[in-house]
Motif scaffolding. Structure first.
Motif, PDB file in Angstrom:
ATOM      1  N   PRO A  86       0.819  -1.220   0.000  1.00  0.00           N
ATOM      2  CA  PRO A  86       0.000   0.000   0.000  1.00  0.00           C
ATOM      3  C   PRO A  86       0.849   1.265   0.000  1.00  0.00           C
ATOM      4  O   PRO A  86       0.467   2.276  -0.585  1.00  0.00           O
ATOM      5  N   GLY A  87       2.007   1.206   0.658  1.00  0.00           N
ATOM      6  CA  GLY A  87       2.904   2.356   0.654  1.00  0.00           C
ATOM      7  C   GLY A  87       3.433   2.658  -0.737  1.00  0.00           C
ATOM      8  O   GLY A  87       3.541   3.827  -1.142  1.00  0.00           O
ATOM      9  N   ALA A  88       3.758   1.604  -1.495  1.00  0.00           N
ATOM     10  CA  ALA A  88       4.220   1.800  -2.872  1.00  0.00           C
ATOM     11  C   ALA A  88       3.103   2.377  -3.738  1.00  0.00           C
ATOM     12  O   ALA A  88       3.346   3.229  -4.600  1.00  0.00           O
ATOM     13  N   ALA A  89       1.885   1.909  -3.513  1.00  0.00           N
ATOM     14  CA  ALA A  89       0.745   2.474  -4.251  1.00  0.00           C
ATOM     15  C   ALA A  89       0.548   3.941  -3.893  1.00  0.00           C
ATOM     16  O   ALA A  89       0.181   4.758  -4.748  1.00  0.00           O
ATOM     17  N   LEU A  90       0.792   4.276  -2.635  1.00  0.00           N
ATOM     18  CA  LEU A  90       0.723   5.678  -2.216  1.00  0.00           C
ATOM     19  C   LEU A  90       1.737   6.518  -2.986  1.00  0.00           C
ATOM     20  O   LEU A  90       1.423   7.620  -3.447  1.00  0.00           O
ATOM     21  N   LEU A  91       2.951   6.010  -3.138  1.00  0.00           N
ATOM     22  CA  LEU A  91       3.970   6.734  -3.893  1.00  0.00           C
ATOM     23  C   LEU A  91       3.526   6.956  -5.330  1.00  0.00           C
ATOM     24  O   LEU A  91       3.745   8.030  -5.904  1.00  0.00           O
ATOM     25  N   ALA A  92       2.894   5.924  -5.916  1.00  0.00           N
ATOM     26  CA  ALA A  92       2.437   6.046  -7.297  1.00  0.00           C
ATOM     27  C   ALA A  92       1.391   7.134  -7.446  1.00  0.00           C
ATOM     28  O   ALA A  92       1.357   7.856  -8.447  1.00  0.00           O
ATOM     29  N   SER A  93       0.526   7.278  -6.446  1.00  0.00           N
ATOM     30  CA  SER A  93      -0.520   8.299  -6.524  1.00  0.00           C
ATOM     31  C   SER A  93       0.002   9.681  -6.143  1.00  0.00           C
ATOM     32  O   SER A  93      -0.540  10.695  -6.575  1.00  0.00           O
ATOM     33  N   ALA A 121      -8.184   3.192  -0.037  1.00  0.00           N
ATOM     34  CA  ALA A 121      -8.965   2.943  -1.249  1.00  0.00           C
ATOM     35  C   ALA A 121      -8.749   4.043  -2.279  1.00  0.00           C
ATOM     36  O   ALA A 121      -8.637   3.783  -3.482  1.00  0.00           O
ATOM     37  N   GLY A 122      -8.666   5.288  -1.810  1.00  0.00           N
ATOM     38  CA  GLY A 122      -8.415   6.399  -2.718  1.00  0.00           C
ATOM     39  C   GLY A 122      -7.045   6.330  -3.350  1.00  0.00           C
ATOM     40  O   GLY A 122      -6.859   6.698  -4.512  1.00  0.00           O
ATOM     41  N   VAL A 123      -6.071   5.846  -2.588  1.00  0.00           N
ATOM     42  CA  VAL A 123      -4.715   5.677  -3.106  1.00  0.00           C
ATOM     43  C   VAL A 123      -4.671   4.580  -4.168  1.00  0.00           C
ATOM     44  O   VAL A 123      -3.995   4.701  -5.194  1.00  0.00           O
ATOM     45  N   LEU A 124      -5.415   3.494  -3.944  1.00  0.00           N
ATOM     46  CA  LEU A 124      -5.329   2.318  -4.803  1.00  0.00           C
ATOM     47  C   LEU A 124      -6.126   2.437  -6.094  1.00  0.00           C
ATOM     48  O   LEU A 124      -5.771   1.821  -7.105  1.00  0.00           O
ATOM     49  N   ILE A 125      -7.193   3.214  -6.092  1.00  0.00           N
ATOM     50  CA  ILE A 125      -8.121   3.169  -7.217  1.00  0.00           C
ATOM     51  C   ILE A 125      -7.479   3.593  -8.538  1.00  0.00           C
ATOM     52  O   ILE A 125      -7.798   3.049  -9.596  1.00  0.00           O
ATOM     53  N   ALA A 181      -8.463  10.221  -3.900  1.00  0.00           N
ATOM     54  CA  ALA A 181      -8.507   9.666  -5.248  1.00  0.00           C
ATOM     55  C   ALA A 181      -8.342  10.731  -6.321  1.00  0.00           C
ATOM     56  O   ALA A 181      -7.935  10.421  -7.448  1.00  0.00           O
ATOM     57  N   SER A 182      -8.655  11.977  -5.993  1.00  0.00           N
ATOM     58  CA  SER A 182      -8.537  13.042  -6.989  1.00  0.00           C
ATOM     59  C   SER A 182      -7.100  13.224  -7.458  1.00  0.00           C
ATOM     60  O   SER A 182      -6.855  13.660  -8.584  1.00  0.00           O
TER      61      SER A 182
END
Length: 399
Positions: free
Chosen positions: A75-82, A130-134, A361-362
């Motif tokens: 989830p942390g890596a997904a956060l970086l992507a967002s 969820a907002g980070v991952l979408i 998510a924005s």
């Protein structure tokens, strides 16, 4: 310890390492590149994370004689992507990784901080996740739009294999990605020579930089999602499997190894949540006291896979970015669905969770600070306001 060794635990440990790496390394690479890492720095980060979590798993399992599995923070890596690039570039991101590691150590050793993390309303933490991952979960559909002949095999493999064995769904999508890359993408001249050169692991030291924007945009949200989505569920999985370790020291050790990997590009390691059940369950061994060899073996597997990180990164770099994003998105579908369901389950916090989710998510940043932080703040203010209104109504009724 040698008396407790078993081939069954060895096999399950190596399988855990393969599944843990194959199912989410694409997320890690994409996240590191998103915050400004070069291909070499991303490969170094992947290697540093794999080796750190391997050594951490070996140390904790050998000392405690418990099947403690370690993973990188998906989830942390997904956060970086967002989040994307922040002021100061990748050096500032590495500074944030170091701060996150320190916060995890403090949370493990200093109980008030650990309690403060657990006090964050679960609906808001899940809504932020969820907002980070979408955004990444849209990638498989975007890959099909980019080229159906390249995107569809990845999605179909995930669906078909997942219908029979959910655990193998993402490795199947990864295998499809490899086949698509090998037979459907024109390789540039010298590609295979580049892969051969990448077989030699190279650690890239990144001198960290520190600024407020990276602290608020990366360090704090990374700390929160790592603790709330990985470390705390990891303890819960161990308890379900009838193990009862003290959480604080485990958190502190994972924070220490996160600190070691950060200067080489690694964002964070933590207790495993999903793969933890593989090492702690009866499939690892019938005797619960001998299952720690599974996590020991997984640690060895992670170290071996980490030494191949350069070749893996070079191979992935040959593909259109949307294809590896598609694999990463499929790896996060389960996490997205469970976090979204948990976020909107309670009616009294549903609106606050929705605000947190939508702002996060924005992908919009305010004042150089990512939407994940502002989403959590907005949701918290919404809950605080609703509680104040409820208290005022109760007082009015009493009068």
């Amino acid at each position: 310890m040698l008396k407790d060794f078993s081939v069954q635990a060895l096999f399950m440990g190596l399988l855990t390492a393969f599944v843990g790496s194959a199912s989410s390394f694409a997320v890690v690479l994409h996240g590191l590149r998103a915050v400004g890492a070069t291909e070499a720095e991303a490969a170094s980060g992947l290697m540093a994370l794999s080796i750190s979590m391997g050594i951490c798993a070996i140390v904790l399992s050998a000392v405690t004689r418990l099947p403690i599995s370690i993973a990188w923070s998906t989830p942390g890596a997904a956060l970086l992507a967002s989040t994307g690039a922040v002021e100061g570039g990748f050096t500032a991101a590495v500074g944030a990784f170091l701060i996150c590691g320190l916060l995890i150590i403090v949370a493990g050793l200093f109980r008030p901080l650990g309690r403060a993390v657990t006090a964050i309303p679960a609906p808001l933490a899940n809504a932020m996740l969820a907002g980070v991952l979408i955004g990444l979960c849209f990638a498989p559909v975007k890959a099909i739009g980019f080229n159906p002949l390249l995107g569809l095999p990845i999605l179909i493999s995930w669906i078909v294999v997942g219908a029979f064995k959910r655990l193998w769904a993402v490795p199947a999508a990864l295998a499809a990605f490899v086949l698509v890359l090998a037979f459907g993408v024109d390789m540039p001249d010298g590609a295979f020579a580049s892969l051969e050169r990448s077989l030699v692991p190279v650690a890239e030291f990144v001198r960290p930089a520190f600024n407020l924007a990276a602290f608020i945009s990366i360090a704090l949200p990374l700390f929160i999602v790592t603790m709330a989505s990985q470390n705390i569920p990891g303890i819960a999985v161990l308890k379900v499997c009838h193990y009862d370790p003290k959480p604080g020291p485990l958190f502190a050790v994972t924070g220490f190894f996160s600190l070691l990997s950060a200067p080489f590009g690694g964002h964070a390691i933590n207790l495993a949540a999903v793969t933890a059940a593989m090492c702690a369950g009866p499939d690892a061994h019938a005797d619960p006291k001998r299952r720690y060899w599974a996590s020991l073996s997984a640690g060895v597997g992670y170290i071996i896979l980490g030494l191949l990180a350069g070749a893996v990164t070079a191979f992935v770099a040959l593909a259109p970015p949307v294809l590896i994003e598609a694999v990463a998105g499929l790896a996060l579908v389960g996490a997205f669905s469970s976090s979204a369901m948990s976020a909107f389950q309670a009616p009294e916090s549903r609106e606050a969770a929705a605000i947190t989710f939508l702002i996060t998510a924005s992908g919009v940043s305010f004042g150089g600070i990512s939407g994940a932080f502002w989403g959590l703040i907005a949701g918290g203010l919404m809950i605080a306001l609703s509680q104040l209104l409820k208290m005022s109504k109760d007082r009015a009724q009493e009068k």
